[in-house]
Design an enzyme around this catalytic site. Structure first.
Site, PDB file in Angstrom:
ATOM      1  N   THR B 139       0.827  -1.214   0.000  1.00 20.33           N
ATOM      2  CA  THR B 139       0.000   0.000   0.000  1.00 20.33           C
ATOM      3  C   THR B 139       0.859   1.261   0.000  1.00 20.33           C
ATOM      4  O   THR B 139       1.881   1.323   0.686  1.00 20.33           O
ATOM      5  CB  THR B 139      -0.899  -0.005   1.247  1.00 20.33           C
ATOM      6  OG1 THR B 139      -1.688  -1.193   1.221  1.00 20.33           O
ATOM      7  CG2 THR B 139      -1.818   1.191   1.292  1.00 20.33           C
ATOM      8  N   GLY B 178       2.403  -2.864   8.601  1.00 19.42           N
ATOM      9  CA  GLY B 178       2.682  -3.093  10.021  1.00 19.42           C
ATOM     10  C   GLY B 178       4.126  -3.506  10.217  1.00 19.42           C
ATOM     11  O   GLY B 178       4.687  -4.258   9.421  1.00 19.42           O
ATOM     12  N   GLU B 421      -7.388  -5.864   3.844  1.00 18.05           N
ATOM     13  CA  GLU B 421      -7.631  -7.086   3.073  1.00 18.05           C
ATOM     14  C   GLU B 421      -8.833  -6.932   2.134  1.00 18.05           C
ATOM     15  O   GLU B 421      -9.534  -7.895   1.841  1.00 18.05           O
ATOM     16  CB  GLU B 421      -7.866  -8.288   4.006  1.00 18.05           C
ATOM     17  CG  GLU B 421      -6.707  -8.603   4.928  1.00 18.05           C
ATOM     18  CD  GLU B 421      -5.422  -8.980   4.185  1.00 18.05           C
ATOM     19  OE1 GLU B 421      -5.526  -9.460   3.043  1.00 18.05           O
ATOM     20  OE2 GLU B 421      -4.332  -8.776   4.737  1.00 18.05           O
TER      21      GLU B 421
END
Lengths: 660, 660
Positions: B139, B178, B421
């Site tokens: 992303t 993350g 997701e």
């Protein structure tokens, strides 16, 4: 300025400034509001760090500093009008709360309302000069809504002419009052009054809780912060456990009820004296719902014009996400709701002030309806805004989760309105009680006035009927006709709830069980009543708007609001035979047309709320649309970036390798 | 043990332990799960401070420590089965996330899937021994859902046999991964591959980002934390800006696509290789929805039996709030939903594993349906759970806002599933694409199998009809009959959406515009399809339950789930002529009866989830019901109570007095 958002503004069909003036109540009001806001903007004392980068203790520290600053500056600028104070504080606070909020909202007003002249003379000067900083301690750990259940006791001791205050159980510990944990040195404590062996119910007492000089808790006072919460991080909501705390007899607020030196209790002339304040605060909350939704829509709609994603047509550049029908369907009904609630909030404030005037002249006739209406609308609007904020947040994809979007703060600081000042379901049931009572009055031959007067109208239906049985005359393009259909829905659902109670009674249930067993229907009836009121008041407001272009765009919003509500509750309208199936289908089609129609004005409509960037505090919702570069700047200030290497690497990650 | 909650357990009509066994998949599974959970419970290394009392840096520190501990302990205990690792980690993490989560969920699996044998040999040993700690950087700040829009470039330089990686714009900065901000020293970076002057689309590259020894960012790497978020406080979601970063040619993952030393590009044999992982993760999220709702219902229902408030009958003690119909109406449908999603989650996992087997044997036939189903159900269940958590929270009054309730943590850590997701609306539209495609196949004479086979059945309706026109055969007390009516609703709404597209095409809209202008209907069709699937799978699961008492109570739950869904969408059923008005009315009445019926088993039904207090981390949801004394204990540990007098008193409040 981002070129996309610039183009949006050029495409607007109406004059944004004129709409802002309407929302403010006139061009002079807009001007004065901006003057007040600019006092904060240009003030270096309010150029503080984003609270999201601070620890809770630092946030609290910042809030106390700001409280103290605001007090000084408001005096310096000579701002004393409550509305202007509100504007100033809102600007200074952004999406946060005031550390000393309860001092202003509850402590001072309660002194004004319940202190006798001597007490006023003693307590108002220190309270107004912040020697005495106070809060209002009513809620207990185990007791909220039901005031009679409160357990704190104040027992009069004639030997010393003192009250002895106690928290007899864990569940009786005062819990939640804002400013109680660390800030206040006084609390107005609500306690069951015992004297001469009898309990006389709840009364208010001024209890010193901290030393005025050292700020240390006084003997018998166990006081502290109740810990981290969902929102209100900067506020020290507190607990207070009273262990044989003695206060002089004169600390009972005695304007109405009294205890004589010998312990004789004198009861107050009337019991409904705080009625008005409650109604006022709930009416204000309707406006807060409008504000929270306005902020959320501003952020989501502006970002949706700047944000490009995926493809609609192969080979073409990624479209603005506001061009997706699903995005419009999420956001435009909420934009319509924000406008609806803005007008309803205005109506509530005006009605309150009008009725307050009547009350001062001894005319209480309109108070019960306003009480019922403020309870229901408080619940109706806060529920809608709470879920609406989250829809807006999630419409912004991942970035809606970042605190830089402001959505997390807006949500957690707004959602408590669903619970405080009257839990929403309880509020809905209060309104329902008024509606059922009104319904029964009509049945008994009385003629009602006000917003429930629709219950006067004869209804043919008692049992729900098949849809085809009812001729339909509704025009789904006509607001007046839609107001009518919402009104009839409310009337039918009130009747249904009343009949449910009746049926339960016929099954030999007690009044109370019959009420409880019908409470789902009662809430549904209240909801329909509130929905009708909102559609009606929004429609009524349009009548006052002279500007043709603004009238047109607001009419489109009102139509969208009404039709979207019908679509979401289409079962009610079909069940009651108020609409037929083709009309419901047509409603869906019409909604899509309205989305298209509103698209060019979407940014202009949120611009008209005129929420300054410094008030919005959202990178996504920036007026200039320059989102990404500013998000990067914001992130770099994250405290985790203060060091290149976090200590946890040396503490855990490096040693881990050696152990494997 | 609180006597109220003890009585609740005595009143249960079924054996709680047996239901727990069913949910676990057998008594041995329950036993093993508890064994694993007790390894955490008895471990002094996991007796840490409530994360709500920590700063963000401390929370992150705690999470890294825990990650390192879990790695060591799982090896020590020899726990290697993925399901058992999941149980262990869930117990250790409570309502929080793993700092190194992406290393396990994305970094290692991507190496396994995309590295060629030589690369595996080079990278797997350091990754498995945590010399290389990694994340997955896909992303970008301006690009999420639409992968082709990603801007990061990897340009091959044959002179040095290196790739040169760049973030050419602000919006191309990697954002959100993350563990990227502080934890990882490697990232798998997705970038547009350029070689010999041509762009070959997205490929994956291993990029070292921090020095393995000092952990300092490498030259050309601008990396950091993206700042505070709604939830995931303990995770260092990060940004990564690449400035002419050179990596050897061998760092491109070359199992499928390749770049030769001279820069020649060799394309991969197939393009849909990551399909499976996506489906797997989305299927897992269905189970996470069930878990989040189970936790929330456990807390709210237990607390509602301990909490007494107001009065139902005058003079009697305050009733348990679970005796209020409105409270039951909030919570029991959600309890039914938690069970429904639990069974659906189980089905999804089993189906995934079955189909995975087929895929390994070259049979891809069921994959498209599972792909569509996992997308839709991921959206359907996460939306329902997200709003359901908040309903549970608000049903607990003020205390639901306290972090001691655990609701704030549960909510903010769960709601991101609506976006990650696969953004939920996009997911719903993916399912809709499959449904419309299936519908068209039927029209073209094909026979469908699987869960969409209902589209084969002939439908008489094309336009919505009046309700009276259709004879009704539905029995609202019969689950099979309700499954049928949900199925027909889905069929009708899929048809409606397909016809909307057709109509748009007739108005000379392009395929793409027709799709976009119908997308509200498409989402509605997907939603109805998913709702049908959930009702069906819940009903199917009952067939496998032998115990009569458990079968009975779960059947009641399933009925409530189905009827509540009808009530909330009654417009759909009336509009389609699937139910008539008396039936809809009867549905409301029946729901109230079911609430009564479930009341005695409510606590037993949440007990059966067997969520240990240490996993729930909620004072309100404690198994023993001793809420208030523990809430007081919890609050006293609040960091704001570390000192008696907060420094802000001396800094601001005392000086304020002098200035007035």
């Amino acid at each position: 300025m981002n070129p996309d958002i610039m183009k949006e503004r050029q495409n607007a069909t109406f004059n944004i400034e004129k709409l802002t003036n309407i929302l403010d109540g006139g061009p002079e009001k807009t001007k004065r509001r901006r003057e007040i806001e600019s006092m904060v903007l240009s003030d270096p004392d309010f150029q503080e760090e984003d609270q999201n980068f601070l620890s809770r203790s630092e946030r609290y520290d910042q809030a106390v500093r700001k409280s103290a600053q605001m007090i000084l500056k408001l005096r310096e600028y000579g701002i004393a009008d409550p509305e202007e104070i509100y504007i100033y504080k809102k600007m200074a606070q952004g999406n946060c709360h005031e550390a000393m909020g309860l001092h202003f909202v509850m402590f001072l007003p309660t002194l004004h309302n319940l202190a006798d002249p001597q007490q006023s003379k003693k307590w108002l000067p220190p309270a107004e000069s912040f020697q005495a900083v106070g809060t209002y301690a009513q809620t207990e750990m185990g007791h909220g809504t039901h005031l009679r259940g409160l357990e704190t006791t104040a027992t009069y001791d004639p030997a010393t002419q003192e009250f002895v205050l106690n928290s007899p159980t864990v569940s009786s510990i005062k819990w939640w009052p804002g400013g109680l944990g660390k800030t206040s040195n006084h609390a107005i404590v609500l306690a069951q009054l015992y004297t001469q062996g009898n309990c006389h119910g709840l009364h208010a007492f001024i209890v010193p809780i901290r030393d005025m000089n050292t700020h240390k808790p006084l003997p018998g006072i166990v006081v502290g912060d109740i810990g981290p919460k969902f929102g209100f991080h900067e506020v020290d909501n507190g607990f207070l456990k009273l262990e044989n705390v003695r206060i002089p007899r004169e600390n009972m607020l005695m304007k109405y009820a009294k205890v004589e030196p010998d312990g004789t209790y004198m009861k107050p002339p009337s019991t409904k004296l705080t009625y008005g304040t409650m109604v006022f605060i709930r009416s204000l909350i309707v406006g807060e719902s409008a504000l929270a939704l306005s902020k959320s829509c501003t952020i989501a709609i502006r970002y949706s014009t700047v944000r490009h994603q995926s493809e609609l047509r192969p080979g073409e550049p990624e479209p603005q996400i506001l061009d997706y029908q699903t995005q419009q369907y999420k956001l435009f009904p909420l934009l319509a709701t924000a406008y609806a609630f803005t007008f309803v909030g205005k109506y509530m404030r005006e009605t309150y002030h009008r009725i307050s005037g009547d009350i001062h002249q001894g005319d209480f006739s309109e108070l019960p309806e306003l009480h019922a209406l403020s309870a229901g609308l408080k619940a109706f609007t806060t529920w809608a805004a709470t879920s609406g904020i989250e829809v807006c947040r999630m419409s912004c994809g991942g970035h809606g989760y970042s605190c830089s979007s402001a959505f997390p703060d807006i949500y957690v600081n707004f959602t408590p309105t669903c619970t405080y000042e009257g839990e929403n379901t309880v509020m809905m049931l209060q309104t329902a009680r008024y509606l059922v009572k009104s319904y029964r009055q009509v049945k008994a031959g009385q003629q009602l006035s006000g917003l429930v007067s629709y219950l006067n109208e004869p209804k043919q239906r008692i049992q729900p009927q098949t849809v085809a049985a009812r001729p339909t005359v509704v025009d789904i393009n006509d607001l007046a006709s839609l107001v009518e259909v919402y009104k009839q829905r409310a009337a039918i659902l009130v009747e249904l709830a009343a009949k449910s109670i009746q049926q339960e009674l016929q099954h030999r249930k007690s009044q109370e069980d019959a009420w409880n067993n019908s409470s789902v229907d009662l809430v549904r009836a209240s909801d329909a009543h509130c929905h009708y009121v909102v559609v009606k008041l929004f429609t009524d407001s349009l009548g006052e708007i002279g500007d043709i272009m603004i009238h047109s765009v607001l009419s489109t919003l009102a139509l969208l609001y009404a039709l979207h509500g019908i679509k979401n509750n289409s079962g009610d309208f079909l069940e009651a035979g108020l609409l037929n199936v083709p009309q419901v289908h047509q409603t869906s089609v019409r909604i899509k047309e309205l989305l298209n129609q509103l698209r060019p004005n979407a940014v202009a409509l949120v611009d008209a709320f005129d929420l300054h960037d410094k008030k919005l505090k959202s990178v996504l919702g920036r007026y200039d649309g320059n989102v990404y570069e500013n998000m990067f700047e914001w992130a770099r200030r994250s405290p985790l970036n203060a060091t290149e290497v976090h200590e946890s690497f040396h503490k855990y990650l490096k040693p881990l390798r050696a152990k494997l």
